[in-house]
Design a protein around this motif. Structure first.
Motif, mmCIF file in Angstrom:
data_model
loop_
_atom_site.group_PDB
_atom_site.id
_atom_site.type_symbol
_atom_site.label_atom_id
_atom_site.label_comp_id
_atom_site.label_asym_id
_atom_site.label_seq_id
_atom_site.Cartn_x
_atom_site.Cartn_y
_atom_site.Cartn_z
ATOM 1 N N ASP A 173 -32.888 -14.267 11.936
ATOM 2 C CA ASP A 173 -33.016 -15.398 11.000
ATOM 3 C C ASP A 173 -34.464 -15.876 10.884
ATOM 4 O O ASP A 173 -34.878 -16.366 9.840
ATOM 5 C CB ASP A 173 -32.121 -16.560 11.446
ATOM 6 C CG ASP A 173 -30.637 -16.273 11.192
ATOM 7 O OD1 ASP A 173 -30.343 -15.353 10.395
ATOM 8 O OD2 ASP A 173 -29.789 -16.946 11.806
ATOM 9 N N SER A 207 -31.641 -5.846 6.138
ATOM 10 C CA SER A 207 -30.206 -5.935 5.836
ATOM 11 C C SER A 207 -29.413 -4.995 6.728
ATOM 12 O O SER A 207 -28.306 -5.329 7.177
ATOM 13 C CB SER A 207 -29.952 -5.576 4.363
ATOM 14 O OG SER A 207 -30.575 -6.497 3.506
ATOM 15 N N ARG A 223 -29.109 -6.569 10.170
ATOM 16 C CA ARG A 223 -28.168 -7.686 10.140
ATOM 17 C C ARG A 223 -26.727 -7.175 10.055
ATOM 18 O O ARG A 223 -25.820 -7.692 10.725
ATOM 19 C CB ARG A 223 -28.494 -8.599 8.952
ATOM 20 C CG ARG A 223 -27.686 -9.895 8.955
ATOM 21 C CD ARG A 223 -28.027 -10.785 7.778
ATOM 22 N NE ARG A 223 -29.315 -11.450 7.948
ATOM 23 C CZ ARG A 223 -30.386 -11.227 7.200
ATOM 24 N NH1 ARG A 223 -30.323 -10.350 6.212
ATOM 25 N NH2 ARG A 223 -31.501 -11.877 7.421
ATOM 26 N N ALA A 224 -26.502 -6.131 9.253
ATOM 27 C CA ALA A 224 -25.157 -5.558 9.145
ATOM 28 C C ALA A 224 -24.686 -5.026 10.495
ATOM 29 O O ALA A 224 -23.530 -5.232 10.903
ATOM 30 C CB ALA A 224 -25.164 -4.422 8.118
ATOM 31 N N HIS A 226 -23.788 -7.969 12.744
ATOM 32 C CA HIS A 226 -22.521 -8.587 12.309
ATOM 33 C C HIS A 226 -21.347 -7.700 12.718
ATOM 34 O O HIS A 226 -20.286 -8.191 13.116
ATOM 35 C CB HIS A 226 -22.522 -8.801 10.788
ATOM 36 C CG HIS A 226 -23.268 -10.029 10.358
ATOM 37 N ND1 HIS A 226 -23.040 -11.273 10.909
ATOM 38 C CD2 HIS A 226 -24.229 -10.209 9.394
ATOM 39 C CE1 HIS A 226 -23.821 -12.171 10.325
ATOM 40 N NE2 HIS A 226 -24.565 -11.548 9.413
ATOM 41 N N ASP A 278 -17.728 -9.494 12.709
ATOM 42 C CA ASP A 278 -17.675 -10.140 11.390
ATOM 43 C C ASP A 278 -17.770 -9.048 10.315
ATOM 44 O O ASP A 278 -18.837 -8.731 9.795
ATOM 45 C CB ASP A 278 -18.831 -11.130 11.252
ATOM 46 C CG ASP A 278 -18.710 -12.007 10.003
ATOM 47 O OD1 ASP A 278 -17.973 -11.609 9.064
ATOM 48 O OD2 ASP A 278 -19.353 -13.076 9.963
ATOM 49 N N ARG A 329 -19.243 -9.916 6.502
ATOM 50 C CA ARG A 329 -20.699 -9.997 6.386
ATOM 51 C C ARG A 329 -21.349 -8.635 6.627
ATOM 52 O O ARG A 329 -22.352 -8.297 5.990
ATOM 53 C CB ARG A 329 -21.245 -11.020 7.373
ATOM 54 C CG ARG A 329 -20.883 -12.453 7.008
ATOM 55 C CD ARG A 329 -21.543 -13.442 7.933
ATOM 56 N NE ARG A 329 -21.225 -14.808 7.571
ATOM 57 C CZ ARG A 329 -21.678 -15.881 8.224
ATOM 58 N NH1 ARG A 329 -22.461 -15.722 9.278
ATOM 59 N NH2 ARG A 329 -21.333 -17.092 7.832
ATOM 60 N N ALA A 378 -21.094 -6.608 3.397
ATOM 61 C CA ALA A 378 -22.035 -7.094 2.383
ATOM 62 C C ALA A 378 -23.466 -6.661 2.698
ATOM 63 O O ALA A 378 -24.218 -6.234 1.808
ATOM 64 C CB ALA A 378 -21.953 -8.618 2.290
ATOM 65 N N ASP A 379 -23.852 -6.735 3.974
ATOM 66 C CA ASP A 379 -25.222 -6.364 4.344
ATOM 67 C C ASP A 379 -25.431 -4.853 4.288
ATOM 68 O O ASP A 379 -26.511 -4.392 3.899
ATOM 69 C CB ASP A 379 -25.547 -6.898 5.743
ATOM 70 C CG ASP A 379 -25.830 -8.391 5.745
ATOM 71 O OD1 ASP A 379 -26.408 -8.878 4.759
ATOM 72 O OD2 ASP A 379 -25.475 -9.072 6.714
#
Length: 494
Positions: free
Chosen positions: A344, A359, A362-363, A366, A371, A374, A377-378
């Motif tokens: 972040d 991305s 982050r994927a 997650h 998760d 999310r 999406a990433d």
């Protein structure tokens, strides 16, 4: 002949001081060799044969009025008045001296843009044809020919003498040489664009030239570190793709297919130079690569030590991509939530804007945290931002697996408990009992950002590399450590 060509070119350039004409003469000599040797046999001294043929061709070219005038102008710019004379035409030509390193320094002059230096080095020192270089960087042959021609013109107009730089200039020039060699390797290790993950010829050529650099400068620790990083990264190449050319993440690779001899050589190099100092970014990245290569599995990798090394590398480089990889290592030590919190802090960094690796990381985290929404999406966002087809397919497939409720691979690396030994700031060279560092770190680029070893290499435009593993998987594969591809402006973008 590819290995002999730069040596012959170096001899003729040293002798006549005309890089462009010398290159033409060498091409004539190589053509004569390709015609005569198959019929008459390879001479006892092929290097001396090529030098003599090239020398005769140079004399013919220089006898022309225009060539004489260019050579006189060049000498007048380079030499003081008391040295403005040509060597005697009957003076013996020295064939024993190897000028390859001087030629490498000339091609990697800081005055040249990285893209031009890479192209000229591959042409003059690597012996690749203009067409081969153009195919490697996915540009038309005419474009690459113009790039090489401009680079040669710039060297000519600079009036640089053909000799090793003075001690005061050598450090900066050596930094440029290492950077160019790394750029060549990274483009070979992971192509910046196109359908193929690798350009084997470029990776092999980069290792060959770096090995030659290390042989000529054995006391230079960073050159040894760069060679170690290349060897440790390339050692995993056989296991990086499946039967159909699909990308396989570091965590899912069959480690029995890794090149044990290359790993041993790389570990020995980094173990020898780290205690010697001073420690530079290439050495730290090689240490990370060694920890990954020596570990029997992702779960058995020494993540606390890797996290400590990333901390050292981050302080050296200030690269946001190193910070990104440090965040993934943080997740492996302290859990995915801690890693996401670290990511972040990078969200607003303009150097990572639009970079698919952020991305992807982050994927991955997650997915580790469970998760799925999310993570999907990433993964899709990362797939839309990469120009590498193998990476695009890999990221898309990970999103598809999660979307179809196929249980994602579970991580083999449970984050250590609060009693886990915290990472130290000491950069200890990997030992036989220490899981080796990862090649997920690319060495530093022109902007000073250290690249990731498992990152796609910079393109001709200077863009940085991509990950050995497209995005890290739930099994704990960290994203490429080095960086994204550096652009001419400095930020790391894909």
């Amino acid at each position: 002949m590819r290995e002999l060509a730069p040596q012959v070119l170096g001899v003729l350039t040293r002798r006549f001081g005309d890089f462009t004409t010398a290159e033409d003469a060498v091409q004539e000599a190589l053509l004569a060799a390709a015609t005569q040797w198959p019929a008459e046999g390879v001479p006892a001294n092929p290097r001396g044969w090529l030098i003599q043929v090239g020398y005769r061709r140079m004399v013919e070219l220089i006898r022309g009025e225009q060539a004489r005038r260019r050579r006189e102008d060049l000498v007048a710019r380079r030499e003081p008045d008391d040295r403005q004379h040509a060597q005697s035409a009957d003076e013996e030509l020295t064939a024993e001296r190897d000028d390859t390193l001087v030629l490498l320094f000339l091609c990697c002059h800081p005055a040249l843009a990285p893209a031009s230096a890479v192209a000229l080095t591959l042409r003059a020192v690597g012996g690749l044809s203009t067409a081969e270089i153009a195919r490697a960087f996915l540009v038309p042959e005419t474009t690459m020919a113009q790039r090489i021609s401009r680079a040669k013109q710039r060297i000519r107009s600079s009036g640089l003498p053909f000799r090793m730089p003075e001690a005061a200039q050598r450090a900066d020039r050596l930094t440029a040489v290492r950077q160019v060699l790394y750029l060549i390797f990274t483009e070979g290790h992971t192509s910046s664009a196109g359908a193929d993950l690798r350009r084997v010829d470029l990776a092999v050529e980069a290792i060959r030239l770096t090995r030659a650099l290390h042989a000529r400068l054995p006391a230079d620790s960073e050159s040894a570190g760069l060679l170690a990083l290349m060897l440790l990264t390339e050692a995993r190449s056989a296991a990086r793709t499946g039967p159909a050319g699909e990308l396989i993440s570091l965590a899912d690779q069959d480690r029995s297919r890794w090149d044990v001899a290359a790993i041993a050589e790389g570990v020995a190099l980094v173990t020898r130079v780290l205690p010697r100092g001073p420690v530079g970014p290439y050495q730290v990245q090689a240490a990370i690569a060694a920890l990954h290569d020596e570990a029997p599995s992702t779960g058995a990798t020494d993540w606390p030590q890797i996290l400590a090394l990333y901390g050292v590398l981050e302080r050296m480089s200030g690269s946001p991509v190193v910070s990104l990889n440090r965040a993934v290592a943080t997740a492996m030590v302290h859990g995915p939530e801690a890693g996401l919190a670290a990511l972040d802090t990078l969200a607003d960094d303009p150097r990572l804007a639009g970079h698919h690796r952020l991305s992807a990381a982050r994927a991955h985290l997650h997915e580790m945290a469970g998760d799925r929404a999310r993570a999907i999406a990433d993964y899709r966002a990362a797939a839309g931002r990469t120009s590498s087809l193998p990476e695009h397919r890999y990221l898309t497939m990970r999103a598809a697996r999660l979307a179809t409720d196929v249980a994602p691979p579970t991580t083999n690396a449970a984050p250590p408990t609060t009693n886990a030994a915290p990472p130290t700031a000491v950069v200890a060279p990997p030992t036989a009992n220490v899981a080796p560092p990862a090649a997920d770190v690319a060495p530093p680029t022109a902007a000073g950002t250290p690249p990731a070893a498992d990152v796609a290499p910079p393109t001709a435009a200077g863009t940085p590399p991509a990950a050995d593993v497209a995005p890290p998987t739930a099994a704990g594969t960290p994203p490429a450590a080095g960086q994204g591809r550096p652009t001419g402006a400095g930020p790391n973008t894909s």
